[in-house]
Design an enzyme around this catalytic site. Sequence first.
Site, short mmCIF file in Angstrom:
data_model
loop_
_atom_site.label_atom_id
_atom_site.label_comp_id
_atom_site.label_asym_id
_atom_site.label_seq_id
_atom_site.Cartn_x
_atom_site.Cartn_y
_atom_site.Cartn_z
N GLU A 64 0.82 -1.17 0.05
CA GLU A 64 -0.11 0.14 -0.16
C GLU A 64 0.85 1.24 0.03
OE1 GLU A 64 -2.76 -0.41 3.27
OE2 GLU A 64 -4.04 -1.68 2.31
N GLU A 96 -6.14 -7.85 -1.07
CA GLU A 96 -6.80 -8.24 0.56
C GLU A 96 -8.33 -7.95 0.44
OE1 GLU A 96 -4.75 -5.74 3.31
OE2 GLU A 96 -2.74 -6.46 2.96
#
Length: 577
Positions: free
Chosen positions: A119, A196
């Site tokens: 991220e 995810e």
Amino acid sequence: LKAGGLNTVSTYVAWNLHEPHPGHFDFAPGTRADLAEFVRVAHRLGLYVMLRPGPYICAEWEFGGLPGWLLRAEGNEIRTNGKTFITAVRRYLAKLYEETKYLQHGYGGPIIAVQLENEYGTYGDSRPYLESLKEAALQGGITELLYKCDDHNGLPKGLVQLPGVLQTVNGNDRISWHIRELRKNQAKKAPIFVAELWTGWFTLYGGDFRSKTPQEIALSAKQWLATGASINFYMWHGGSNFFRNGAVNVPPFSVMTTSYDYDSPVSENGTLMPKFFALRNQLRASLGEERVKFGDIPPPIPVKAYGRIKVTSYATIDDVVSFASEAEHQEQVCSMEELSVNDHSGQVLGFTLYRHRGLRHATKAQSLVIGGLADYGAILVNGHLLGHVNQQYDSGSGYFTVEPRYLRKDADNVLDILVGSTGRNNYLPNGSEKKGLLWPVQLGDSRLSSWDIYALEFDKKFIQRLEAHANKFHPMDDSGGAGGKILSTGPLLVRAEFAIADATPCDTYLRLDGFVRGLVVVNGEVLGRYWDAGPQRSLYVPAPMLRRGANVVLIMEMNKVPRSPSISFVDKHELGR
């Protein structure tokens, strides 16, 4: 995973677990650090593997997987292409890829993909940094798919198509928006992969247990699968943080629970939860039996209540430092990372004791000011507990009064400040994550200097030194000490022993009712931190930590040891669901 119909296990790899000190790597066979065996086990079960080696992983893990020793170097710009940081990253990744290169699918192994960073779009915008990570993977012999992930905060930044690196997405809902943003950052016709899909959420001490319903997660899976996407459930099994829980500082500073159950489909100890069966049924409905191979449902994992165990002995802080630590003299206080231990790479985990000798007796009360304490500290004068400083509630500052009665007129008066790290920030960490005493200590109008500093690391060597002095612990009687003479408040290390008759011990859960905050060690392994702020009220004790015959529990309590202290091993986990 196999029983649930999944074909791949995705795992983070924590840099700080595998390189605890600079250049000292730990992938030891038969230990928790045996990454290669983890991959081989997945292969034997018919599962593919996706590696997520960071170097930053988030994962609600200590410092997001980054080693605390990085903080020792001034100006070390983490998660950038700065020379100091990227040199350390390259060394770590070279060793990691050496361990895993021949376990790739192209060599007949199960590894089919490797993730770069985590991220990153939410944190930074350094394309050279990401290119360096890609280069390190290629130089390390990685030939399988490389990918990177971003959530709704990072995707719109358009960071950066890297040739040969698949852009993926993290998230549950807003599916059309996610796909649109993803397409902006992908090569044409690239597959959609949800790196995810969050099955639950993390829990903070002092907060509520965070959860998502089985129906909610099954619906998210259904909607994503309908787009043709591949999905990775985060977490399918969360497990435990043990001694590596992270924290968030958004603010206020808050600490992750030791449990990383995450309200996952598979619970902390491996029990199949209702969410497991809801997702199993959804995969069958969305993909069909011909596309999904379901393994057999495993039998329940046995859990046993070993009952109430009396605490039998204790050691004072003076005892602990004499048993297992040596003083390092510094004129001014410093962070634990700046100590010279571990070949001058500093202290990373555990407690640090700051001791100042020579407080002068005074006829009037004196003010004592503690500032910049990270994260939790006990303040004592001649063994008398003045109070605590808690970064979560008072920003690491405390104001105390030293009464004349606490000081001896003709003796060496001692100020002790025992500081425990409770976990470094794992979300958007930066270079300000140092632990210990970060600011000078003020008594009245004077800044105190000349300190003896002790690193109480609670690593294997430290714990072994404590156990070597077990015969020097003091007996604990029914009044709470040796003849009731110990204080009921203040830091104390206590010890309990119990025997298991079973040939094969079972999983169990440890309750510490009456204790307040500290750390637990079982048979030489750190089980994790505890805090009565909740919602977690018990600690998971995996069966492999236990042994037939004698077992030993050490508890480092920072606040208060109850009178007639005992602990309990129970068969029900209390997470505050």
